[in-house]
Scaffold this motif. Structure first.
Motif, PDB file in Angstrom:
ATOM      1  N   GLN A  44      69.044  11.311  63.376  1.00  0.00           N
ATOM      2  CA  GLN A  44      68.130  10.656  64.174  1.00  0.00           C
ATOM      3  C   GLN A  44      69.031   9.950  65.543  1.00  0.00           C
ATOM      4  O   GLN A  44      68.586  10.110  66.529  1.00  0.00           O
ATOM      5  N   MET A  47      70.037  12.931  68.057  1.00  0.00           N
ATOM      6  CA  MET A  47      68.850  13.417  68.805  1.00  0.00           C
ATOM      7  C   MET A  47      68.439  12.325  69.714  1.00  0.00           C
ATOM      8  O   MET A  47      68.061  12.711  70.953  1.00  0.00           O
ATOM      9  N   MET A  48      68.218  10.947  69.495  1.00  0.00           N
ATOM     10  CA  MET A  48      67.879  10.155  70.291  1.00  0.00           C
ATOM     11  C   MET A  48      68.865  10.399  71.592  1.00  0.00           C
ATOM     12  O   MET A  48      68.508  10.027  72.716  1.00  0.00           O
ATOM     13  N   ASP A  49      70.290  10.358  71.069  1.00  0.00           N
ATOM     14  CA  ASP A  49      71.148  10.683  72.450  1.00  0.00           C
ATOM     15  C   ASP A  49      71.021  11.535  73.316  1.00  0.00           C
ATOM     16  O   ASP A  49      71.009  11.625  74.357  1.00  0.00           O
ATOM     17  N   MET A  50      70.595  12.840  72.562  1.00  0.00           N
ATOM     18  CA  MET A  50      70.597  14.065  73.335  1.00  0.00           C
ATOM     19  C   MET A  50      69.102  13.755  74.377  1.00  0.00           C
ATOM     20  O   MET A  50      69.222  14.490  75.282  1.00  0.00           O
ATOM     21  N   MET A  51      68.241  13.030  73.819  1.00  0.00           N
ATOM     22  CA  MET A  51      66.967  12.989  74.883  1.00  0.00           C
ATOM     23  C   MET A  51      67.311  11.726  75.744  1.00  0.00           C
ATOM     24  O   MET A  51      66.127  11.408  76.457  1.00  0.00           O
ATOM     25  N   GLU A  52      68.229  11.195  75.535  1.00  0.00           N
ATOM     26  CA  GLU A  52      68.555   9.907  76.471  1.00  0.00           C
ATOM     27  C   GLU A  52      67.570   8.822  76.485  1.00  0.00           C
ATOM     28  O   GLU A  52      66.850   8.216  77.190  1.00  0.00           O
ATOM     29  N   TRP A  53      67.624   8.570  75.090  1.00  0.00           N
ATOM     30  CA  TRP A  53      66.572   7.363  74.869  1.00  0.00           C
ATOM     31  C   TRP A  53      66.902   6.194  75.495  1.00  0.00           C
ATOM     32  O   TRP A  53      68.018   5.765  75.199  1.00  0.00           O
ATOM     33  N   LYS A  54      66.083   5.479  75.827  1.00  0.00           N
ATOM     34  CA  LYS A  54      66.470   4.133  76.353  1.00  0.00           C
ATOM     35  C   LYS A  54      65.933   3.101  75.401  1.00  0.00           C
ATOM     36  O   LYS A  54      66.152   1.783  75.904  1.00  0.00           O
TER      37      LYS A  54
END
Length: 56
Positions: A44, A47-54
């Motif tokens: 998880q 995935m958040m890092d790939m989606m550049e989750w802020k």
């Protein structure tokens, strides 16, 4: 007591929190559940890092 995962008779119960539920498992099943939770947490985060989750 019986293990909630494998159904084997156990003398010593290990409580593991899975989501909102607390399961009573044998030591082997508890280790497997902990490993799965660690892998899921890492996946998880990746995935958040790939989606550049802020965050938010």
């Amino acid at each position: 007591m019986q293990c909630a995962d494998c159904g084997d008779e156990i003398d010593e119960v290990v409580k593991v929190k899975v989501g909102r539920r607390t399961l009573k498992l044998c030591e082997d099943c508890a280790d497997v559940r902990r490993e799965q939770a660690e892998i899921e947490g890492g996946a998880q985060a990746a995935m958040m890092d790939m989606m550049e989750w802020k965050g938010g």
